[in-house]
Design a protein around this motif. Sequence first.
Motif, PDB file in Angstrom:
ATOM      1  N   LYS A  51       0.828  -1.214   0.000  1.00 35.55           N
ATOM      2  CA  LYS A  51       0.000   0.000   0.000  1.00 35.55           C
ATOM      3  C   LYS A  51       0.863   1.265   0.000  1.00 35.55           C
ATOM      4  N   THR A  52       1.866   1.301   0.877  1.00 32.52           N
ATOM      5  CA  THR A  52       2.734   2.484   0.967  1.00 32.52           C
ATOM      6  C   THR A  52       3.993   2.355   0.116  1.00 32.52           C
ATOM      7  N   LYS A  53       4.212   1.148  -0.427  1.00 31.19           N
ATOM      8  CA  LYS A  53       5.403   0.852  -1.230  1.00 31.19           C
ATOM      9  C   LYS A  53       6.687   1.099  -0.448  1.00 31.19           C
ATOM     10  N   GLU A  54       6.675   0.610   0.800  1.00 33.65           N
ATOM     11  CA  GLU A  54       7.825   0.766   1.674  1.00 33.65           C
ATOM     12  C   GLU A  54       8.274  -0.589   2.203  1.00 33.65           C
ATOM     13  N   VAL A  55       9.567  -0.699   2.395  1.00 35.77           N
ATOM     14  CA  VAL A  55      10.143  -1.860   3.051  1.00 35.77           C
ATOM     15  C   VAL A  55      10.274  -1.507   4.529  1.00 35.77           C
ATOM     16  N   TYR A  56       9.930  -2.448   5.401  1.00 38.97           N
ATOM     17  CA  TYR A  56      10.094  -2.212   6.826  1.00 38.97           C
ATOM     18  C   TYR A  56      10.493  -3.511   7.511  1.00 38.97           C
ATOM     19  N   ILE A  57      10.951  -3.379   8.743  1.00 41.03           N
ATOM     20  CA  ILE A  57      11.358  -4.545   9.518  1.00 41.03           C
ATOM     21  C   ILE A  57      10.361  -4.708  10.652  1.00 41.03           C
ATOM     22  N   LYS A  58       9.594  -5.770  10.557  1.00 40.11           N
ATOM     23  CA  LYS A  58       8.542  -6.028  11.534  1.00 40.11           C
ATOM     24  C   LYS A  58       9.158  -6.298  12.908  1.00 40.11           C
ATOM     25  N   GLY A  59       8.704  -5.542  13.913  1.00 35.70           N
ATOM     26  CA  GLY A  59       9.176  -5.735  15.283  1.00 35.70           C
ATOM     27  C   GLY A  59      10.424  -4.960  15.645  1.00 35.70           C
ATOM     28  N   LEU A  60      10.928  -4.128  14.738  1.00 41.95           N
ATOM     29  CA  LEU A  60      12.149  -3.371  15.019  1.00 41.95           C
ATOM     30  C   LEU A  60      11.886  -2.306  16.089  1.00 41.95           C
ATOM     31  N   THR A  61      12.748  -2.240  17.069  1.00 43.35           N
ATOM     32  CA  THR A  61      12.664  -1.219  18.110  1.00 43.35           C
ATOM     33  C   THR A  61      13.153   0.101  17.553  1.00 43.35           C
ATOM     34  N   GLU A  62      12.364   1.148  17.748  1.00 45.31           N
ATOM     35  CA  GLU A  62      12.775   2.497  17.353  1.00 45.31           C
ATOM     36  C   GLU A  62      12.681   3.395  18.574  1.00 45.31           C
ATOM     37  N   ARG A  63      13.634   4.280  18.700  1.00 46.66           N
ATOM     38  CA  ARG A  63      13.672   5.229  19.812  1.00 46.66           C
ATOM     39  C   ARG A  63      13.629   6.647  19.256  1.00 46.66           C
ATOM     40  N   PHE A  64      12.918   7.517  19.950  1.00 45.75           N
ATOM     41  CA  PHE A  64      12.875   8.924  19.576  1.00 45.75           C
ATOM     42  C   PHE A  64      14.124   9.610  20.105  1.00 45.75           C
ATOM     43  N   ILE A  65      14.668  10.524  19.305  1.00 47.58           N
ATOM     44  CA  ILE A  65      15.840  11.285  19.745  1.00 47.58           C
ATOM     45  C   ILE A  65      15.563  12.769  19.586  1.00 47.58           C
ATOM     46  N   ARG A  66      16.226  13.556  20.424  1.00 40.47           N
ATOM     47  CA  ARG A  66      16.084  15.016  20.389  1.00 40.47           C
ATOM     48  C   ARG A  66      17.409  15.732  20.176  1.00 40.47           C
ATOM     49  N   SER A  67      18.501  14.977  20.222  1.00 40.23           N
ATOM     50  CA  SER A  67      19.811  15.630  20.115  1.00 40.23           C
ATOM     51  C   SER A  67      20.838  14.653  19.549  1.00 40.23           C
ATOM     52  N   SER A  68      21.968  15.201  19.155  1.00 36.16           N
ATOM     53  CA  SER A  68      23.086  14.370  18.696  1.00 36.16           C
ATOM     54  C   SER A  68      23.559  13.459  19.823  1.00 36.16           C
ATOM     55  N   GLU A  69      23.480  13.959  21.045  1.00 35.12           N
ATOM     56  CA  GLU A  69      23.905  13.165  22.196  1.00 35.12           C
ATOM     57  C   GLU A  69      23.006  11.933  22.368  1.00 35.12           C
ATOM     58  N   ASP A  70      21.685  12.111  22.165  1.00 33.79           N
ATOM     59  CA  ASP A  70      20.771  10.967  22.214  1.00 33.79           C
ATOM     60  C   ASP A  70      21.162   9.930  21.168  1.00 33.79           C
ATOM     61  N   PHE A  71      21.476  10.408  19.977  1.00 30.61           N
ATOM     62  CA  PHE A  71      21.857   9.518  18.888  1.00 30.61           C
ATOM     63  C   PHE A  71      23.126   8.744  19.231  1.00 30.61           C
ATOM     64  N   ILE A  72      24.125   9.420  19.719  1.00 32.24           N
ATOM     65  CA  ILE A  72      25.392   8.777  20.071  1.00 32.24           C
ATOM     66  C   ILE A  72      25.171   7.735  21.156  1.00 32.24           C
ATOM     67  N   ARG A  73      24.344   8.056  22.146  1.00 34.36           N
ATOM     68  CA  ARG A  73      24.053   7.112  23.225  1.00 34.36           C
ATOM     69  C   ARG A  73      23.437   5.817  22.665  1.00 34.36           C
ATOM     70  N   LEU A  74      22.498   5.960  21.720  1.00 36.35           N
ATOM     71  CA  LEU A  74      21.862   4.785  21.124  1.00 36.35           C
ATOM     72  C   LEU A  74      22.836   3.983  20.275  1.00 36.35           C
ATOM     73  N   ILE A  75      23.676   4.666  19.533  1.00 30.71           N
ATOM     74  CA  ILE A  75      24.666   3.974  18.701  1.00 30.71           C
ATOM     75  C   ILE A  75      25.637   3.182  19.571  1.00 30.71           C
ATOM     76  N   LEU A  76      26.043   3.751  20.686  1.00 32.24           N
ATOM     77  CA  LEU A  76      26.946   3.029  21.589  1.00 32.24           C
ATOM     78  C   LEU A  76      26.258   1.804  22.182  1.00 32.24           C
ATOM     79  N   LYS A  77      24.985   1.933  22.533  1.00 33.35           N
ATOM     80  CA  LYS A  77      24.220   0.789  23.042  1.00 33.35           C
ATOM     81  C   LYS A  77      24.135  -0.303  21.974  1.00 33.35           C
ATOM     82  N   ALA A  78      23.835   0.098  20.745  1.00 33.29           N
ATOM     83  CA  ALA A  78      23.729  -0.859  19.640  1.00 33.29           C
ATOM     84  C   ALA A  78      25.068  -1.531  19.376  1.00 33.29           C
ATOM     85  N   GLU A  79      26.128  -0.776  19.424  1.00 37.32           N
ATOM     86  CA  GLU A  79      27.469  -1.312  19.160  1.00 37.32           C
ATOM     87  C   GLU A  79      27.825  -2.430  20.141  1.00 37.32           C
TER      88      GLU A  79
END
Length: 91
Positions: A51-79
């Motif tokens: 319907k939307t012609k999009e690929v997605y990953i079912k069940g993927l966790t997504e987090r909201f971020i408000r700053s570069s620092e939030d992003f870096i924190r998530l990347i370090l957790k993922a790493e």
Amino acid sequence: VLHAMSDVFHYIRKTPSRQFLLRVGCIEIHNEQVNDLLGGGTDLRVEWNAKTKEVYIKGLTERFIRSSEDFIRLILKAEMRRKTAATYANE
């Protein structure tokens, strides 16, 4: 990736007349399995929404971020959740 996020937040600061909502998800593809590096899910399914012609990953966790620092924190957790191992190709 860090430079790209810096550019994104720079653009957001330059555009105060608009509101932005940023979500981050991190995956690893290892031995043909898609793993969620933020939520810990393994062997997730990549799906197509016709319907939307999009690929997605079912069940993927997504987090909201408000700053570069939030992003870096998530990347370090993922790493920390990445699978790493030596292979013959690495030698």
